[in-house]
Design a protein around this motif. Structure first.
Motif, PDB file in Angstrom:
ATOM      1  N   TRP A   1      65.393 -10.560 -32.098  1.00  0.00           N
ATOM      2  CA  TRP A   1      65.889 -11.940 -32.221  1.00  0.00           C
ATOM      3  C   TRP A   1      65.459 -12.771 -31.013  1.00  0.00           C
ATOM      4  CZ3 TRP A   1      69.986 -14.465 -29.496  1.00  0.00           C
ATOM      5  CH2 TRP A   1      70.333 -15.701 -30.022  1.00  0.00           C
ATOM      6  N   MET A   2      65.580 -12.196 -29.814  1.00  0.00           N
ATOM      7  CA  MET A   2      65.142 -12.915 -28.612  1.00  0.00           C
ATOM      8  C   MET A   2      63.639 -13.185 -28.656  1.00  0.00           C
ATOM      9  SD  MET A   2      67.418 -11.086 -25.612  1.00  0.00           S
ATOM     10  CE  MET A   2      66.059 -11.113 -24.524  1.00  0.00           C
ATOM     11  N   GLY A   3      62.861 -12.212 -29.153  1.00  0.00           N
ATOM     12  CA  GLY A   3      61.418 -12.399 -29.251  1.00  0.00           C
ATOM     13  C   GLY A   3      61.051 -13.488 -30.226  1.00  0.00           C
TER      14      GLY A   3
ATOM     15  N   ARG B   1      62.917 -16.034 -31.066  1.00  0.00           N
ATOM     16  CA  ARG B   1      63.289 -17.321 -30.467  1.00  0.00           C
ATOM     17  C   ARG B   1      62.255 -17.768 -29.439  1.00  0.00           C
ATOM     18  NH1 ARG B   1      68.575 -17.129 -27.715  1.00  0.00           N
ATOM     19  NH2 ARG B   1      67.749 -19.035 -26.837  1.00  0.00           N
ATOM     20  N   ARG B   2      61.774 -16.839 -28.637  1.00  0.00           N
ATOM     21  CA  ARG B   2      60.816 -17.210 -27.593  1.00  0.00           C
ATOM     22  C   ARG B   2      59.441 -17.523 -28.157  1.00  0.00           C
ATOM     23  NH1 ARG B   2      62.129 -14.834 -21.851  1.00  0.00           N
ATOM     24  NH2 ARG B   2      64.346 -15.233 -21.972  1.00  0.00           N
ATOM     25  N   MET B   3      59.111 -16.923 -29.298  1.00  0.00           N
ATOM     26  CA  MET B   3      57.797 -17.165 -29.884  1.00  0.00           C
ATOM     27  C   MET B   3      57.841 -18.251 -30.956  1.00  0.00           C
ATOM     28  SD  MET B   3      56.037 -13.408 -30.094  1.00  0.00           S
ATOM     29  CE  MET B   3      56.976 -12.953 -31.522  1.00  0.00           C
TER      30      MET B   3
ATOM     31  N   SER C   1      58.303 -24.174 -31.759  1.00  0.00           N
ATOM     32  CA  SER C   1      58.767 -25.256 -30.893  1.00  0.00           C
ATOM     33  C   SER C   1      58.739 -24.875 -29.416  1.00  0.00           C
ATOM     34  CB  SER C   1      60.190 -25.660 -31.284  1.00  0.00           C
ATOM     35  OG  SER C   1      61.056 -24.561 -31.123  1.00  0.00           O
ATOM     36  N   ASN C   2      58.607 -23.586 -29.103  1.00  0.00           N
ATOM     37  CA  ASN C   2      58.566 -23.160 -27.706  1.00  0.00           C
ATOM     38  C   ASN C   2      57.160 -22.959 -27.171  1.00  0.00           C
ATOM     39  OD1 ASN C   2      61.233 -23.158 -27.103  1.00  0.00           O
ATOM     40  ND2 ASN C   2      61.567 -21.049 -27.719  1.00  0.00           N
TER      41      ASN C   2
ATOM     42  N   GLU D   1      53.609 -23.783 -25.578  1.00  0.00           N
ATOM     43  CA  GLU D   1      53.317 -24.660 -24.431  1.00  0.00           C
ATOM     44  C   GLU D   1      52.877 -26.067 -24.834  1.00  0.00           C
ATOM     45  OE1 GLU D   1      53.390 -25.934 -20.738  1.00  0.00           O
ATOM     46  OE2 GLU D   1      54.003 -23.916 -21.276  1.00  0.00           O
TER      47      GLU D   1
ATOM     48  N   ARG E   1      55.958 -28.041 -25.937  1.00  0.00           N
ATOM     49  CA  ARG E   1      56.860 -28.350 -24.827  1.00  0.00           C
ATOM     50  C   ARG E   1      56.277 -29.477 -23.976  1.00  0.00           C
ATOM     51  NH1 ARG E   1      58.318 -23.025 -21.710  1.00  0.00           N
ATOM     52  NH2 ARG E   1      56.154 -22.642 -22.143  1.00  0.00           N
TER      53      ARG E   1
END
Length: 129
Positions: free
Chosen positions: A97-99, A101-103, A106-107, A109, A112
């Motif tokens: 789940w964390m992976g 979210r980080r990938m 919208s995250n 580069e 952002r």
């Protein structure tokens, strides 16, 4: 001047012989030391490489022992294996789940940076008015 056997030439030849013998002994000592050091380094690398393998094997044997131990009260290894695997499944799901979210798109580069540029433009226009 005539060279005598006890003269300078004889002393120079004797010094060359002694120097050659000294260099030979020094090279032999260096070879022995280098061989010993290489053997010590190889044995340390073997030990350091073996330790993680033994730890991993010990971990899995411990998990198997816990499954076998829990299989006695449950009467089957399947529920015991599910019980032992549940924490690992929870950690795997959390990391997944964390992976995700980080990938997320919208995250990335460029997005952002684009969002930051929009905020900067809004801030500059707000200050300018």
């Amino acid at each position: 001047m005539r060279q005598t056997p006890d003269g300078t030439l004889a002393l120079l030849i004797a010094a060359l012989r002694e120097g050659t013998a000294h260099v030979e002994a020094l090279l032999t000592l260096a070879r022995t030391e280098i061989d010993g050091n290489i053997r010590a380094i190889v044995s340390l690398v073997a030990i350091i490489g073996t330790i993680p393998v033994l730890l991993i094997v010990t971990f899995f044997l411990g998990l198997d022992a816990v499954v076998k131990l829990l299989a006695v009260p449950f009467g089957s290894e399947a529920p015991a294996a599910l019980l032992v695997a549940a924490p690992f499944l929870a950690v795997a799901l959390g990391l997944g789940w964390m992976g995700v979210r980080r990938m997320a798109l919208s995250n990335l580069e460029p997005w952002r940076t684009w969002r930051q540029v929009k905020r900067d433009v809004q801030e500059v226009t707000r200050i300018g008015t």
